[in-house]
Design a protein around this motif. Structure first.
Motif, PDB file in Angstrom:
ATOM      1  N   ALA A 185       0.919  -1.029   0.245  1.00  0.00           N
ATOM      2  CA  ALA A 185       0.466   0.130   0.350  1.00  0.00           C
ATOM      3  C   ALA A 185       0.875   1.150   0.196  1.00  0.00           C
ATOM      4  CB  ALA A 185      -0.726   0.062   1.455  1.00  0.00           C
ATOM      5  N   GLU A 186       1.822   1.838   0.972  1.00  0.00           N
ATOM      6  CA  GLU A 186       2.913   2.897   1.120  1.00  0.00           C
ATOM      7  C   GLU A 186       3.017   2.606  -0.876  1.00  0.00           C
ATOM      8  OE1 GLU A 186       4.620   1.205   4.996  1.00  0.00           O
ATOM      9  OE2 GLU A 186       5.462   1.362   3.182  1.00  0.00           O
ATOM     10  N   TRP A 187       3.608   1.564  -1.693  1.00  0.00           N
ATOM     11  CA  TRP A 187       3.948   2.015  -2.914  1.00  0.00           C
ATOM     12  C   TRP A 187       3.017   3.333  -3.410  1.00  0.00           C
ATOM     13  CZ3 TRP A 187       1.572   0.487  -7.493  1.00  0.00           C
ATOM     14  CH2 TRP A 187       2.250   1.053  -8.541  1.00  0.00           C
ATOM     15  N   ARG A 188       1.168   2.999  -2.806  1.00  0.00           N
ATOM     16  CA  ARG A 188       1.383   3.619  -3.947  1.00  0.00           C
ATOM     17  C   ARG A 188       0.751   5.061  -3.220  1.00  0.00           C
ATOM     18  NH1 ARG A 188      -2.978   4.771  -8.291  1.00  0.00           N
ATOM     19  NH2 ARG A 188      -4.628   5.553  -7.071  1.00  0.00           N
ATOM     20  N   TYR A 189       0.027   4.629  -1.655  1.00  0.00           N
ATOM     21  CA  TYR A 189      -0.469   6.117  -1.145  1.00  0.00           C
ATOM     22  C   TYR A 189       0.740   7.113  -0.469  1.00  0.00           C
ATOM     23  CZ  TYR A 189      -5.096   4.501  -2.409  1.00  0.00           C
ATOM     24  OH  TYR A 189      -5.934   4.090  -3.412  1.00  0.00           O
ATOM     25  N   GLY A 190       2.026   6.365  -0.049  1.00  0.00           N
ATOM     26  CA  GLY A 190       2.916   6.905   1.040  1.00  0.00           C
ATOM     27  C   GLY A 190       2.599   6.585   2.126  1.00  0.00           C
ATOM     28  N   GLU A 191       3.054   7.782   2.727  1.00  0.00           N
ATOM     29  CA  GLU A 191       2.808   8.312   4.005  1.00  0.00           C
ATOM     30  C   GLU A 191       1.135   8.067   4.622  1.00  0.00           C
ATOM     31  OE1 GLU A 191       2.631  12.768   4.565  1.00  0.00           O
ATOM     32  OE2 GLU A 191       4.608  11.420   4.919  1.00  0.00           O
ATOM     33  N   ALA A 192      -0.024   7.993   3.253  1.00  0.00           N
ATOM     34  CA  ALA A 192      -1.589   7.984   3.670  1.00  0.00           C
ATOM     35  C   ALA A 192      -1.635   6.679   3.735  1.00  0.00           C
ATOM     36  CB  ALA A 192      -1.858   8.676   2.678  1.00  0.00           C
ATOM     37  N   ALA A 193      -1.330   5.144   3.832  1.00  0.00           N
ATOM     38  CA  ALA A 193      -1.060   3.919   3.469  1.00  0.00           C
ATOM     39  C   ALA A 193      -2.027   3.687   4.835  1.00  0.00           C
ATOM     40  CB  ALA A 193       0.408   2.750   2.657  1.00  0.00           C
ATOM     41  N   HIS A 194      -1.332   4.024   5.290  1.00  0.00           N
ATOM     42  CA  HIS A 194      -1.464   2.909   6.629  1.00  0.00           C
ATOM     43  C   HIS A 194      -3.527   2.715   7.180  1.00  0.00           C
ATOM     44  CE1 HIS A 194       2.540   4.382   5.967  1.00  0.00           C
ATOM     45  NE2 HIS A 194       2.560   3.249   6.296  1.00  0.00           N
ATOM     46  N   ARG A 195      -4.053   4.096   7.615  1.00  0.00           N
ATOM     47  CA  ARG A 195      -4.602   3.633   7.667  1.00  0.00           C
ATOM     48  C   ARG A 195      -6.170   3.546   6.587  1.00  0.00           C
ATOM     49  NH1 ARG A 195      -8.831   7.337   5.660  1.00  0.00           N
ATOM     50  NH2 ARG A 195     -10.579   7.483   6.960  1.00  0.00           N
ATOM     51  N   VAL A 196      -5.721   3.162   5.564  1.00  0.00           N
ATOM     52  CA  VAL A 196      -6.445   3.059   4.466  1.00  0.00           C
ATOM     53  C   VAL A 196      -6.410   1.163   4.458  1.00  0.00           C
ATOM     54  CG1 VAL A 196      -6.626   2.208   2.026  1.00  0.00           C
ATOM     55  CG2 VAL A 196      -6.336   4.505   2.975  1.00  0.00           C
ATOM     56  N   VAL A 197      -5.191   0.498   5.009  1.00  0.00           N
ATOM     57  CA  VAL A 197      -4.927  -0.800   5.455  1.00  0.00           C
ATOM     58  C   VAL A 197      -5.747  -1.277   6.326  1.00  0.00           C
ATOM     59  CG1 VAL A 197      -3.072  -2.008   5.505  1.00  0.00           C
ATOM     60  CG2 VAL A 197      -2.505  -1.045   4.174  1.00  0.00           C
ATOM     61  N   LEU A 198      -5.648  -0.590   7.485  1.00  0.00           N
ATOM     62  CA  LEU A 198      -6.534  -0.842   8.706  1.00  0.00           C
ATOM     63  C   LEU A 198      -8.327  -0.791   7.745  1.00  0.00           C
ATOM     64  CD1 LEU A 198      -4.261   1.047  11.275  1.00  0.00           C
ATOM     65  CD2 LEU A 198      -5.102  -1.576  11.243  1.00  0.00           C
ATOM     66  N   ILE A 199      -8.571  -0.032   7.440  1.00  0.00           N
ATOM     67  CA  ILE A 199      -9.671  -0.885   7.247  1.00  0.00           C
ATOM     68  C   ILE A 199     -10.339  -1.725   6.007  1.00  0.00           C
ATOM     69  CG2 ILE A 199     -11.585   0.560   5.755  1.00  0.00           C
ATOM     70  CD1 ILE A 199     -10.603   3.463   5.989  1.00  0.00           C
ATOM     71  N   ASP A 200      -9.237  -1.160   4.908  1.00  0.00           N
ATOM     72  CA  ASP A 200      -9.159  -3.009   4.690  1.00  0.00           C
ATOM     73  C   ASP A 200      -9.383  -4.318   4.659  1.00  0.00           C
ATOM     74  OD1 ASP A 200      -9.447  -1.011   2.139  1.00  0.00           O
ATOM     75  OD2 ASP A 200      -7.165  -1.860   1.763  1.00  0.00           O
TER      76      ASP A 200
END
Length: 255
Positions: A185-200
Protein backbone atom coordinates in the motif's frame (compact mmCIF):
# COMPACT_ATOMS: atom_id res chain seq x y z
CA UNK A 1 2.84 10.27 28.57
CA UNK A 2 -0.42 9.07 27.02
CA UNK A 3 -0.38 8.13 23.35
CA UNK A 4 -4.16 8.52 23.06
CA UNK A 5 -4.02 11.88 21.19
CA UNK A 6 -1.41 10.49 18.78
CA UNK A 7 -3.47 7.34 18.20
CA UNK A 8 -6.65 9.36 17.62
CA UNK A 9 -4.89 11.47 15.02
CA UNK A 10 -3.72 8.31 13.27
CA UNK A 11 -7.39 7.44 12.69
CA UNK A 12 -8.08 10.71 10.88
CA UNK A 13 -7.94 10.98 7.10
CA UNK A 14 -4.54 12.27 5.96
CA UNK A 15 -3.81 14.43 2.93
CA UNK A 16 -3.88 11.87 0.13
CA UNK A 17 -2.71 14.31 -2.55
CA UNK A 18 0.44 15.06 -0.58
CA UNK A 19 1.05 11.43 0.30
CA UNK A 20 0.60 10.15 -3.25
CA UNK A 21 2.83 12.84 -4.78
CA UNK A 22 5.70 11.46 -2.73
CA UNK A 23 4.88 7.79 -3.33
CA UNK A 24 7.08 5.26 -5.09
CA UNK A 25 4.37 4.82 -7.73
CA UNK A 26 4.71 8.50 -8.67
CA UNK A 27 8.48 8.09 -8.70
CA UNK A 28 8.14 5.40 -11.37
CA UNK A 29 9.33 2.55 -9.16
CA UNK A 30 7.97 -0.88 -10.13
CA UNK A 31 5.13 -2.19 -7.95
CA UNK A 32 5.75 -4.91 -5.37
CA UNK A 33 4.67 -8.48 -6.18
CA UNK A 34 1.04 -9.45 -5.59
CA UNK A 35 2.02 -12.32 -3.32
CA UNK A 36 4.94 -14.19 -1.82
CA UNK A 37 6.68 -16.95 -3.71
CA UNK A 38 5.97 -20.40 -2.23
CA UNK A 39 8.74 -22.24 -0.47
CA UNK A 40 6.91 -25.20 1.07
CA UNK A 41 4.91 -28.20 -0.13
CA UNK A 42 2.02 -27.14 -2.38
CA UNK A 43 -1.44 -28.60 -1.75
CA UNK A 44 -4.42 -28.01 -4.03
CA UNK A 45 -7.59 -28.14 -1.97
CA UNK A 46 -10.72 -29.85 -3.34
CA UNK A 47 -13.51 -27.94 -5.05
CA UNK A 48 -16.09 -26.21 -2.86
CA UNK A 49 -18.75 -26.05 -5.60
CA UNK A 50 -20.94 -28.69 -3.99
CA UNK A 51 -20.54 -28.03 -0.27
CA UNK A 52 -23.57 -27.05 1.78
CA UNK A 53 -23.76 -23.27 1.99
CA UNK A 54 -26.56 -21.10 3.32
CA UNK A 55 -27.00 -18.54 0.54
CA UNK A 56 -29.58 -16.39 2.33
CA UNK A 57 -27.92 -13.05 3.01
CA UNK A 58 -30.48 -12.10 5.66
CA UNK A 59 -30.11 -15.40 7.51
CA UNK A 60 -26.31 -15.22 7.51
CA UNK A 61 -26.34 -11.70 8.94
CA UNK A 62 -28.85 -12.74 11.58
CA UNK A 63 -26.85 -15.82 12.57
CA UNK A 64 -23.35 -14.34 12.73
CA UNK A 65 -22.11 -14.10 16.30
CA UNK A 66 -18.72 -14.49 17.93
CA UNK A 67 -18.29 -18.14 18.88
CA UNK A 68 -15.65 -19.18 21.41
CA UNK A 69 -16.84 -22.68 22.30
CA UNK A 70 -15.95 -25.35 19.73
CA UNK A 71 -16.22 -29.12 19.56
CA UNK A 72 -12.56 -30.18 19.74
CA UNK A 73 -13.26 -33.62 18.25
CA UNK A 74 -15.15 -32.45 15.17
CA UNK A 75 -13.56 -32.10 11.74
CA UNK A 76 -13.65 -29.21 9.33
CA UNK A 77 -13.41 -30.29 5.69
CA UNK A 78 -10.75 -29.13 3.26
CA UNK A 79 -13.51 -27.78 1.02
CA UNK A 80 -14.79 -25.60 3.85
CA UNK A 81 -11.31 -24.23 4.45
CA UNK A 82 -10.91 -23.58 0.72
CA UNK A 83 -14.19 -21.68 0.56
CA UNK A 84 -13.25 -19.39 3.45
CA UNK A 85 -9.82 -18.63 2.01
CA UNK A 86 -11.17 -18.01 -1.48
CA UNK A 87 -14.01 -15.73 -0.40
CA UNK A 88 -11.62 -13.78 1.81
CA UNK A 89 -8.72 -13.23 -0.57
CA UNK A 90 -9.10 -15.08 -3.86
CA UNK A 91 -7.95 -13.19 -6.97
CA UNK A 92 -10.60 -12.96 -9.67
CA UNK A 93 -8.46 -11.03 -12.17
CA UNK A 94 -5.57 -8.65 -12.73
CA UNK A 95 -6.09 -5.10 -13.90
CA UNK A 96 -5.13 -4.36 -17.50
CA UNK A 97 -1.74 -3.00 -16.45
CA UNK A 98 -1.11 -5.97 -14.12
CA UNK A 99 -0.34 -3.46 -11.37
CA UNK A 100 -3.30 -4.44 -9.19
CA UNK A 101 -5.56 -7.41 -8.47
CA UNK A 102 -9.32 -7.65 -8.04
CA UNK A 103 -10.42 -9.85 -5.16
CA UNK A 104 -13.47 -10.79 -3.11
CA UNK A 105 -12.93 -7.98 -0.58
CA UNK A 106 -12.51 -4.31 -1.55
CA UNK A 107 -9.18 -2.56 -1.05
CA UNK A 108 -8.01 1.03 -1.43
CA UNK A 109 -6.22 1.28 -4.78
CA UNK A 110 -6.72 -2.49 -5.13
CA UNK A 111 -3.47 -2.93 -3.18
CA UNK A 112 -4.60 -5.85 -0.95
CA UNK A 113 -1.67 -5.46 1.42
CA UNK A 114 -2.09 -8.79 3.24
CA UNK A 115 -1.11 -12.45 3.34
CA UNK A 116 -3.31 -15.19 4.81
CA UNK A 117 -2.10 -18.05 7.02
CA UNK A 118 -4.03 -20.85 8.71
CA UNK A 119 -2.95 -22.75 11.79
CA UNK A 120 -4.77 -26.04 11.25
CA UNK A 121 -5.75 -28.20 14.20
CA UNK A 122 -8.48 -30.53 12.97
CA UNK A 123 -9.09 -30.26 9.24
CA UNK A 124 -9.87 -33.51 7.46
CA UNK A 125 -6.95 -34.75 5.38
CA UNK A 126 -4.46 -32.05 6.45
CA UNK A 127 -1.59 -32.38 8.88
CA UNK A 128 -1.75 -30.05 11.85
CA UNK A 129 0.52 -27.06 11.49
CA UNK A 130 0.89 -23.79 9.60
CA UNK A 131 -0.34 -23.23 6.03
CA UNK A 132 -0.03 -20.21 3.75
CA UNK A 133 -2.67 -19.34 1.14
CA UNK A 134 -1.30 -18.73 -2.38
CA UNK A 135 -3.99 -16.81 -4.32
CA UNK A 136 -1.63 -16.00 -7.21
CA UNK A 137 -1.52 -19.70 -8.12
CA UNK A 138 -5.15 -19.83 -9.30
CA UNK A 139 -6.09 -16.41 -10.66
CA UNK A 140 -9.64 -16.32 -12.00
CA UNK A 141 -10.39 -19.86 -10.82
CA UNK A 142 -12.43 -21.16 -7.91
CA UNK A 143 -9.47 -23.24 -6.81
CA UNK A 144 -7.32 -22.80 -3.71
CA UNK A 145 -3.66 -23.72 -3.37
CA UNK A 146 -1.93 -23.62 -0.01
CA UNK A 147 1.61 -24.40 1.07
CA UNK A 148 2.52 -26.39 4.15
CA UNK A 149 5.03 -24.42 6.20
CA UNK A 150 5.54 -26.94 8.98
CA UNK A 151 4.34 -28.22 12.31
CA UNK A 152 4.22 -26.31 15.58
CA UNK A 153 5.70 -27.82 18.70
CA UNK A 154 3.02 -28.22 21.40
CA UNK A 155 0.56 -26.62 18.99
CA UNK A 156 -2.47 -26.15 21.26
CA UNK A 157 -0.54 -24.33 23.98
CA UNK A 158 1.54 -22.38 21.49
CA UNK A 159 -1.60 -21.19 19.70
CA UNK A 160 -3.14 -20.07 22.99
CA UNK A 161 0.06 -18.17 23.75
CA UNK A 162 0.00 -16.57 20.30
CA UNK A 163 -3.52 -15.35 21.12
CA UNK A 164 -2.55 -13.75 24.43
CA UNK A 165 -3.30 -16.84 26.54
CA UNK A 166 -6.93 -17.10 25.39
CA UNK A 167 -7.19 -20.82 26.14
CA UNK A 168 -10.61 -21.29 24.53
CA UNK A 169 -8.88 -20.92 21.15
CA UNK A 170 -7.22 -24.35 21.53
CA UNK A 171 -10.40 -26.13 20.40
CA UNK A 172 -10.88 -24.26 17.11
CA UNK A 173 -10.46 -26.40 13.99
CA UNK A 174 -8.30 -23.70 12.46
CA UNK A 175 -7.15 -20.19 13.26
CA UNK A 176 -6.67 -17.78 10.39
CA UNK A 177 -3.97 -15.16 10.78
CA UNK A 178 -3.86 -12.12 8.52
CA UNK A 179 -0.50 -10.43 8.10
CA UNK A 180 0.19 -7.02 6.64
CA UNK A 181 2.81 -6.34 3.97
CA UNK A 182 2.69 -2.54 4.30
CA UNK A 183 4.80 -1.68 1.26
CA UNK A 184 2.07 -3.03 -1.03
CA UNK A 185 0.00 0.00 0.00
CA UNK A 186 2.87 2.40 0.73
CA UNK A 187 4.04 2.02 -2.88
CA UNK A 188 0.86 3.83 -3.99
CA UNK A 189 -0.15 5.98 -1.02
CA UNK A 190 3.10 6.72 0.82
CA UNK A 191 2.49 8.04 4.32
CA UNK A 192 -1.29 7.93 3.74
CA UNK A 193 -1.30 4.13 3.33
CA UNK A 194 -1.67 2.81 6.84
CA UNK A 195 -5.16 4.02 7.70
CA UNK A 196 -6.41 2.57 4.41
CA UNK A 197 -4.81 -0.79 5.21
CA UNK A 198 -6.64 -1.01 8.53
CA UNK A 199 -9.96 -0.26 6.83
CA UNK A 200 -9.24 -2.97 4.26
CA UNK A 201 -8.43 -5.40 7.05
CA UNK A 202 -12.01 -5.19 8.30
CA UNK A 203 -13.32 -6.10 4.85
CA UNK A 204 -11.23 -9.28 4.71
CA UNK A 205 -12.14 -10.26 8.27
CA UNK A 206 -15.85 -9.79 7.67
CA UNK A 207 -15.71 -11.97 4.56
CA UNK A 208 -14.11 -14.77 6.60
CA UNK A 209 -16.69 -14.52 9.39
CA UNK A 210 -19.70 -14.40 7.08
CA UNK A 211 -18.35 -17.30 5.02
CA UNK A 212 -17.84 -19.33 8.20
CA UNK A 213 -21.42 -18.59 9.24
CA UNK A 214 -22.73 -19.63 5.81
CA UNK A 215 -21.03 -23.02 6.32
CA UNK A 216 -22.58 -23.54 9.76
CA UNK A 217 -19.26 -22.87 11.46
CA UNK A 218 -18.49 -20.49 14.29
CA UNK A 219 -15.83 -17.81 14.27
CA UNK A 220 -14.38 -15.19 16.57
CA UNK A 221 -12.22 -12.26 15.55
CA UNK A 222 -9.23 -11.64 17.83
CA UNK A 223 -7.35 -8.36 18.18
CA UNK A 224 -5.27 -9.38 21.22
CA UNK A 225 -2.25 -11.50 20.35
CA UNK A 226 1.43 -11.81 21.17
CA UNK A 227 3.01 -9.88 18.30
CA UNK A 228 6.55 -11.23 18.61
CA UNK A 229 5.52 -14.86 19.06
CA UNK A 230 2.91 -14.76 16.28
CA UNK A 231 5.39 -13.28 13.82
CA UNK A 232 7.99 -15.84 14.85
CA UNK A 233 5.70 -18.86 14.43
CA UNK A 234 4.53 -17.65 11.01
CA UNK A 235 8.13 -16.93 9.96
CA UNK A 236 7.58 -13.19 9.45
CA UNK A 237 10.27 -10.56 9.94
CA UNK A 238 8.06 -8.25 12.03
CA UNK A 239 8.84 -5.17 9.94
CA UNK A 240 8.13 -5.75 6.25
CA UNK A 241 5.45 -8.28 7.21
CA UNK A 242 3.71 -8.77 10.54
CA UNK A 243 0.47 -10.17 11.98
CA UNK A 244 -2.42 -7.70 12.32
CA UNK A 245 -5.49 -9.91 12.91
CA UNK A 246 -6.55 -13.41 13.89
CA UNK A 247 -9.85 -15.25 13.47
CA UNK A 248 -10.63 -18.60 15.07
CA UNK A 249 -12.96 -20.87 13.11
CA UNK A 250 -14.48 -24.13 14.25
CA UNK A 251 -17.46 -26.42 14.67
CA UNK A 252 -19.64 -24.96 17.43
CA UNK A 253 -20.13 -27.17 20.45
CA UNK A 254 -23.77 -28.11 21.03
CA UNK A 255 -25.15 -26.90 24.33
Amino acid sequence: MSKIPENRNAMKCPNFSRGMKKSDQQMGIAPPPHGKEPSGKLIVLPSFDNIAINDSYAEILEARRSVRVYNPDALMTKSQLAYMLYTAFGITSYTASNVATLRKAPSGGARHAFEIYAVVRNVEGLENGVYHYLPTQNVGEKIVTIEYMGEIEDQDQTLASMLAEQNWSKNAQCTIFISCVPYKAEWRYGEAAHRVVLIDLGHVGQNIMLSATSLGLGSCCVAAFDQKLSDQILQLDGNDEFVVYAITVGVPKSS
